[in-house]
Write a protein that holds these residues in place. Structure first.
Motif, PDB file in Angstrom:
ATOM      1  N   SER A  52      18.765  -3.756  44.750  1.00 56.53           N
ATOM      2  CA  SER A  52      19.349  -5.007  44.260  1.00 56.53           C
ATOM      3  C   SER A  52      20.860  -4.923  44.098  1.00 56.53           C
ATOM      4  O   SER A  52      21.526  -5.948  44.021  1.00 56.53           O
ATOM      5  CB  SER A  52      18.710  -5.397  42.932  1.00 56.53           C
ATOM      6  N   ASN A  53      21.407  -3.731  44.045  1.00 52.30           N
ATOM      7  CA  ASN A  53      22.839  -3.539  43.842  1.00 52.30           C
ATOM      8  C   ASN A  53      23.574  -3.646  45.182  1.00 52.30           C
ATOM      9  O   ASN A  53      23.182  -3.007  46.161  1.00 52.30           O
ATOM     10  CB  ASN A  53      23.098  -2.168  43.207  1.00 52.30           C
ATOM     11  N   GLU A  60      22.421   1.844  41.695  1.00 51.63           N
ATOM     12  CA  GLU A  60      21.143   1.166  41.424  1.00 51.63           C
ATOM     13  C   GLU A  60      20.558   1.618  40.086  1.00 51.63           C
ATOM     14  O   GLU A  60      19.822   0.870  39.455  1.00 51.63           O
ATOM     15  CB  GLU A  60      20.166   1.478  42.557  1.00 51.63           C
ATOM     16  N   ARG A  61      20.862   2.860  39.720  1.00 51.07           N
ATOM     17  CA  ARG A  61      20.314   3.485  38.512  1.00 51.07           C
ATOM     18  C   ARG A  61      18.781   3.475  38.533  1.00 51.07           C
ATOM     19  O   ARG A  61      18.118   3.223  37.547  1.00 51.07           O
ATOM     20  CB  ARG A  61      20.857   2.834  37.238  1.00 51.07           C
ATOM     21  N   ARG A  62      18.264   3.775  39.729  1.00 45.52           N
ATOM     22  CA  ARG A  62      16.808   3.826  39.911  1.00 45.52           C
ATOM     23  C   ARG A  62      16.512   4.744  41.091  1.00 45.52           C
ATOM     24  O   ARG A  62      17.220   4.720  42.096  1.00 45.52           O
ATOM     25  CB  ARG A  62      16.286   2.419  40.200  1.00 45.52           C
ATOM     26  N   ILE A 106      13.280  -5.290  37.492  1.00 38.82           N
ATOM     27  CA  ILE A 106      14.452  -4.440  37.250  1.00 38.82           C
ATOM     28  C   ILE A 106      14.800  -4.432  35.761  1.00 38.82           C
ATOM     29  O   ILE A 106      15.077  -3.378  35.189  1.00 38.82           O
ATOM     30  CB  ILE A 106      15.646  -4.901  38.117  1.00 38.82           C
ATOM     31  N   ALA A 107      14.778  -5.608  35.140  1.00 37.80           N
ATOM     32  CA  ALA A 107      15.075  -5.693  33.703  1.00 37.80           C
ATOM     33  C   ALA A 107      14.053  -4.890  32.898  1.00 37.80           C
ATOM     34  O   ALA A 107      14.417  -4.174  31.960  1.00 37.80           O
ATOM     35  CB  ALA A 107      15.090  -7.151  33.255  1.00 37.80           C
ATOM     36  N   MET A 143       5.975  -6.557  50.288  1.00 36.84           N
ATOM     37  CA  MET A 143       6.980  -5.674  50.892  1.00 36.84           C
ATOM     38  C   MET A 143       8.392  -6.035  50.441  1.00 36.84           C
ATOM     39  O   MET A 143       9.188  -5.154  50.110  1.00 36.84           O
ATOM     40  CB  MET A 143       6.859  -5.716  52.416  1.00 36.84           C
ATOM     41  N   VAL A 144       8.720  -7.318  50.442  1.00 35.99           N
ATOM     42  CA  VAL A 144      10.055  -7.752  50.007  1.00 35.99           C
ATOM     43  C   VAL A 144      10.268  -7.424  48.530  1.00 35.99           C
ATOM     44  O   VAL A 144      11.332  -6.947  48.139  1.00 35.99           O
ATOM     45  CB  VAL A 144      10.264  -9.257  50.279  1.00 35.99           C
ATOM     46  N   PHE A 145       9.243  -7.643  47.712  1.00 35.17           N
ATOM     47  CA  PHE A 145       9.337  -7.312  46.292  1.00 35.17           C
ATOM     48  C   PHE A 145       9.620  -5.824  46.104  1.00 35.17           C
ATOM     49  O   PHE A 145      10.513  -5.441  45.346  1.00 35.17           O
ATOM     50  CB  PHE A 145       8.042  -7.716  45.565  1.00 35.17           C
TER      51      PHE A 145
END
Length: 191
Positions: free
Chosen positions: A15-16, A134-136, A182-183, A6-8
């Motif tokens: 993340s931003n 976030e670009r996501r 993310i990367a 869940m955290v992942f």
């Protein structure tokens, strides 16, 4: 429930820092406006007795909040208790707002329509947070149930950022996995 999973999944979509702040501000607004809208829209339950801050009627959103709040305790009781510290007062305030001021106009709009506008604006702000900062795409694009976890995870985010809740080797490992995901995501987008 698998806490790490869940955290992942939360972290790879949040993340931003700007996007996180947008969510920390907008999710409580969405919860509050949603409750007021549900009180106006869905059938109300006549209690036959008064409950402080709730009066003698409860909007249908109350029962949904009970179910979701209870589910949070199965994930992590400490975060669930912290969520309850802001969610239940927001719900009580929403109930009072609906009972005492349901007939008032807000900038020329009925209570239901005004709350709907604020709710939609808060959702749009979150989508902007994801798209611009976030670009996501948001997590709800992959699983709509993530929307029900938003109050839980913004509370976790605040507890973790301010108080170091759940910090340690496991969170460091999760942050590395999140950064790698993310990367990889942004690397694939460029191709």
């Amino acid at each position: 429930m698998d806490w790490n999973y869940m955290v992942f999944n939360y972290g790879k979509f949040h993340s931003n820092a700007v996007n996180q702040i947008i969510h920390i501000v907008c999710v409580p607004i969405i919860i509050y406006t949603w409750y007021v809208m549900m009180s106006n829209w869905w059938p109300q339950i006549e209690l036959g007795f008064e409950i402080p801050f709730f009066g003698d009627k409860i909007g249908a959103g109350f029962w949904i909040n009970i179910c979701v709040s209870t589910a949070y305790f199965f994930i992590d009781w400490q975060v669930a208790a912290a969520v309850a510290l802001w969610w239940w007062p927001a719900m009580a305030l929403g109930n009072v707002k609906w009972l005492a001021h349901g007939d008032e106009l807000y900038f020329g709009y009925s209570q239901f329509h005004f709350m709907n506008i604020v709710n939609i604006a808060s959702w749009i702000a979150q989508f902007i947070g994801h798209g611009v900062f976030e670009r996501r795409a948001p997590a709800i694009k992959t699983n709509l149930a993530f929307a029900l976890l938003a109050p839980f995870f913004i509370t976790f985010e605040v507890m973790n950022s301010i108080f170091g809740f759940r910090e340690g080797a496991n969170m460091k490992k999760l942050r590395i996995l999140i950064a790698e995901d993310i990367a990889e995501f942004h690397g694939q987008k460029k191709i």
